[in-house]
Design a protein around this motif. Structure first.
Motif, PDB file in Angstrom:
ATOM      1  N   THR A 161       0.599  -1.362   0.039  1.00 57.48           N
ATOM      2  CA  THR A 161       0.126  -0.011  -0.085  1.00 57.48           C
ATOM      3  C   THR A 161       0.840   1.207   0.026  1.00 57.48           C
ATOM      4  OG1 THR A 161      -1.755  -1.216   0.973  1.00 57.48           O
ATOM      5  CG2 THR A 161      -1.847   1.544   1.391  1.00 57.48           C
ATOM      6  N   LYS A 162       1.940   1.316   0.805  1.00 52.73           N
ATOM      7  CA  LYS A 162       2.896   2.202   0.535  1.00 52.73           C
ATOM      8  C   LYS A 162       3.521   2.634  -0.485  1.00 52.73           C
ATOM      9  CE  LYS A 162       5.243   3.981   4.139  1.00 52.73           C
ATOM     10  NZ  LYS A 162       4.898   5.113   4.616  1.00 52.73           N
ATOM     11  N   LYS A 163       3.896   1.509  -1.040  1.00 56.17           N
ATOM     12  CA  LYS A 163       4.564   1.717  -2.636  1.00 56.17           C
ATOM     13  C   LYS A 163       3.612   1.822  -3.784  1.00 56.17           C
ATOM     14  CE  LYS A 163       8.640   0.353  -5.175  1.00 56.17           C
ATOM     15  NZ  LYS A 163       9.643   1.407  -5.091  1.00 56.17           N
ATOM     16  N   TYR A 164       2.592   1.106  -3.784  1.00 57.03           N
ATOM     17  CA  TYR A 164       1.792   1.326  -4.757  1.00 57.03           C
ATOM     18  C   TYR A 164       0.330   1.715  -4.798  1.00 57.03           C
ATOM     19  CZ  TYR A 164       5.227  -2.506  -5.976  1.00 57.03           C
ATOM     20  OH  TYR A 164       6.493  -3.084  -6.094  1.00 57.03           O
ATOM     21  N   GLY A 165      -0.086   2.011  -3.443  1.00 56.86           N
ATOM     22  CA  GLY A 165      -1.269   2.390  -3.032  1.00 56.86           C
ATOM     23  C   GLY A 165      -2.318   1.550  -2.843  1.00 56.86           C
ATOM     24  N   ALA A 166      -3.284   1.674  -2.048  1.00 53.33           N
ATOM     25  CA  ALA A 166      -4.275   0.957  -1.583  1.00 53.33           C
ATOM     26  C   ALA A 166      -5.048   0.189  -2.632  1.00 53.33           C
ATOM     27  CB  ALA A 166      -5.228   1.477  -0.358  1.00 53.33           C
ATOM     28  N   GLU A 167      -5.550   0.906  -3.540  1.00 51.79           N
ATOM     29  CA  GLU A 167      -6.251   0.588  -4.462  1.00 51.79           C
ATOM     30  C   GLU A 167      -6.034  -0.423  -5.514  1.00 51.79           C
ATOM     31  OE1 GLU A 167      -8.695   1.864  -8.605  1.00 51.79           O
ATOM     32  OE2 GLU A 167      -8.471   3.456  -7.068  1.00 51.79           O
ATOM     33  N   TRP A 168      -4.427  -0.426  -5.730  1.00 55.37           N
ATOM     34  CA  TRP A 168      -3.806  -1.319  -6.609  1.00 55.37           C
ATOM     35  C   TRP A 168      -3.757  -2.707  -5.578  1.00 55.37           C
ATOM     36  CZ3 TRP A 168       0.697  -4.210  -6.092  1.00 55.37           C
ATOM     37  CH2 TRP A 168       0.931  -4.852  -7.542  1.00 55.37           C
ATOM     38  N   THR A 169      -3.143  -2.474  -4.338  1.00 59.29           N
ATOM     39  CA  THR A 169      -2.830  -3.313  -3.684  1.00 59.29           C
ATOM     40  C   THR A 169      -4.110  -4.398  -3.444  1.00 59.29           C
ATOM     41  OG1 THR A 169      -1.022  -2.377  -2.487  1.00 59.29           O
ATOM     42  CG2 THR A 169      -1.897  -3.878  -1.137  1.00 59.29           C
ATOM     43  N   GLU A 170      -5.226  -3.656  -3.320  1.00 60.49           N
ATOM     44  CA  GLU A 170      -6.613  -4.520  -2.916  1.00 60.49           C
ATOM     45  C   GLU A 170      -6.669  -5.262  -4.175  1.00 60.49           C
ATOM     46  OE1 GLU A 170     -11.078  -3.920  -1.631  1.00 60.49           O
ATOM     47  OE2 GLU A 170      -9.866  -2.140  -2.028  1.00 60.49           O
ATOM     48  N   LYS A 171      -6.772  -4.772  -5.335  1.00 66.48           N
ATOM     49  CA  LYS A 171      -7.126  -5.499  -6.645  1.00 66.48           C
ATOM     50  C   LYS A 171      -6.013  -6.571  -6.742  1.00 66.48           C
ATOM     51  CE  LYS A 171      -9.425  -1.919  -8.999  1.00 66.48           C
ATOM     52  NZ  LYS A 171      -9.129  -0.757 -10.167  1.00 66.48           N
ATOM     53  N   TYR A 172      -4.780  -6.433  -6.603  1.00 69.64           N
ATOM     54  CA  TYR A 172      -3.793  -7.460  -6.791  1.00 69.64           C
ATOM     55  C   TYR A 172      -3.807  -8.403  -5.851  1.00 69.64           C
ATOM     56  CZ  TYR A 172       0.303 -10.368  -6.541  1.00 69.64           C
ATOM     57  OH  TYR A 172       1.136 -11.420  -6.573  1.00 69.64           O
ATOM     58  N   THR A 173      -4.002  -8.332  -4.485  1.00 72.02           N
ATOM     59  CA  THR A 173      -4.194  -9.109  -3.250  1.00 72.02           C
ATOM     60  C   THR A 173      -5.381 -10.088  -3.728  1.00 72.02           C
ATOM     61  OG1 THR A 173      -5.095  -7.727  -1.748  1.00 72.02           O
ATOM     62  CG2 THR A 173      -2.626  -8.386  -1.851  1.00 72.02           C
ATOM     63  N   TYR A 174      -6.687  -9.430  -4.251  1.00 73.93           N
ATOM     64  CA  TYR A 174      -7.808 -10.263  -4.257  1.00 73.93           C
ATOM     65  C   TYR A 174      -7.550 -11.394  -5.578  1.00 73.93           C
ATOM     66  CZ  TYR A 174     -11.556  -8.029  -1.002  1.00 73.93           C
ATOM     67  OH  TYR A 174     -12.022  -7.765   0.020  1.00 73.93           O
ATOM     68  N   ALA A 175      -7.062 -11.051  -6.521  1.00 78.06           N
ATOM     69  CA  ALA A 175      -6.357 -11.756  -7.758  1.00 78.06           C
ATOM     70  C   ALA A 175      -5.664 -13.100  -7.171  1.00 78.06           C
ATOM     71  CB  ALA A 175      -6.111 -10.867  -8.840  1.00 78.06           C
ATOM     72  N   HIS A 176      -4.631 -12.350  -6.329  1.00 73.87           N
ATOM     73  CA  HIS A 176      -3.709 -13.464  -5.739  1.00 73.87           C
ATOM     74  C   HIS A 176      -4.455 -14.593  -4.958  1.00 73.87           C
ATOM     75  CE1 HIS A 176       0.026 -14.778  -4.047  1.00 73.87           C
ATOM     76  NE2 HIS A 176      -0.576 -14.656  -2.823  1.00 73.87           N
ATOM     77  N   GLU A 177      -5.315 -13.944  -4.091  1.00 71.07           N
ATOM     78  CA  GLU A 177      -5.972 -15.130  -3.128  1.00 71.07           C
ATOM     79  C   GLU A 177      -7.053 -15.923  -3.740  1.00 71.07           C
ATOM     80  OE1 GLU A 177      -4.564 -15.403  -0.671  1.00 71.07           O
ATOM     81  OE2 GLU A 177      -3.780 -13.640  -0.011  1.00 71.07           O
ATOM     82  N   ALA A 178      -7.430 -15.583  -5.007  1.00 67.14           N
ATOM     83  CA  ALA A 178      -8.462 -16.324  -5.740  1.00 67.14           C
ATOM     84  C   ALA A 178      -7.866 -17.403  -6.590  1.00 67.14           C
ATOM     85  CB  ALA A 178      -9.186 -15.496  -6.707  1.00 67.14           C
ATOM     86  N   ILE A 179      -7.126 -18.354  -5.712  1.00 69.23           N
ATOM     87  CA  ILE A 179      -6.434 -19.398  -6.310  1.00 69.23           C
ATOM     88  C   ILE A 179      -7.195 -20.598  -6.244  1.00 69.23           C
ATOM     89  CG2 ILE A 179      -4.521 -21.021  -6.097  1.00 69.23           C
ATOM     90  CD1 ILE A 179      -3.216 -18.848  -4.003  1.00 69.23           C
ATOM     91  N   PRO A 180      -7.575 -21.317  -7.687  1.00 68.03           N
ATOM     92  CA  PRO A 180      -8.466 -22.449  -7.444  1.00 68.03           C
ATOM     93  C   PRO A 180      -7.964 -23.508  -6.584  1.00 68.03           C
ATOM     94  CG  PRO A 180      -7.750 -21.853  -9.926  1.00 68.03           C
ATOM     95  CD  PRO A 180      -6.745 -21.087  -8.785  1.00 68.03           C
TER      96      PRO A 180
END
Length: 179
Positions: free
Chosen positions: A58-77
């Motif tokens: 969040t400090k490096k990329y911002g909260a919005e980017w981080t949220e989108k990335y981590t939601y995609a990251h956690e959606a592991i089949p």
């Protein structure tokens, strides 16, 4: 890593990917230094690592980017639903901490995340329980092994639950049974 998450990191460029990896490595190393663990899954180390990783991103990329990335990251089949819910909750706590402390350095962020784990703002999975519990409701030795309990098992049988005085309802919001 899901394709969506891969696309997001691919936009960072080579230097950005190195920085991204360094953030991940720092989250692992700092978690290991603050919370002893057997396997880094479902425990206080895991909760700290996810929140600290999100705070740093969040400090490096911002909260919005981080949220989108981590939601995609956690959606592991095939990801265990309790693990996914745990990670999503703890990720959000890390982003919130970074947003609330925009001038905090890495050490201060780590201290704030550690306090959040110890104060029960995070969730973990109790050994054999399969349900999420607040991180102050079970000791470090009582977490892991996200096997769903037998239907006849009750909360008193979950390691550490009976001594905690309950689920913590009313003390916190936004966590608990996987929501």
């Amino acid at each position: 890593m899901r394709a969506t998450a891969a696309r997001r990191t691919g936009r960072l460029g080579l230097t950005g990917l190195r920085d991204f990896k360094n953030i991940r490595d720092d989250a692992f190393a700092t978690a290991d230094g603050r919370f002893e663990t057997d396997d880094r899954n479902d425990d206080h180390n895991d909760a700290f690592r996810h929140a600290y990783w999100n705070a740093l991103m969040t400090k490096k990329y911002g909260a919005e980017w981080t949220e989108k990335y981590t939601y995609a990251h956690e959606a592991i089949p095939g990801n265990n639903p309790e693990r996914e819910a745990m990670d999503l909750h703890n990720n959000e706590v890390g982003r919130r901490i970074a947003r609330e402390h925009p001038d905090a350095g890495e050490e201060e962020l780590a201290d704030l995340v550690e306090k959040a784990v110890r104060d029960g703002e995070m969730v973990v999975i109790p050994k054999g329980g399969g349900r999420l519990v607040f991180s102050d409701q079970v000791g470090p030795g009582g977490t892991g092994d996200p096997v769903l309990p037998a239907p006849e098992e009750d909360r008193e049988a979950v390691s550490g639950w009976a001594d905690s005085g309950g689920s913590g309802s009313g003390r916190r919001s936004g966590a608990g049974s996987g929501s």
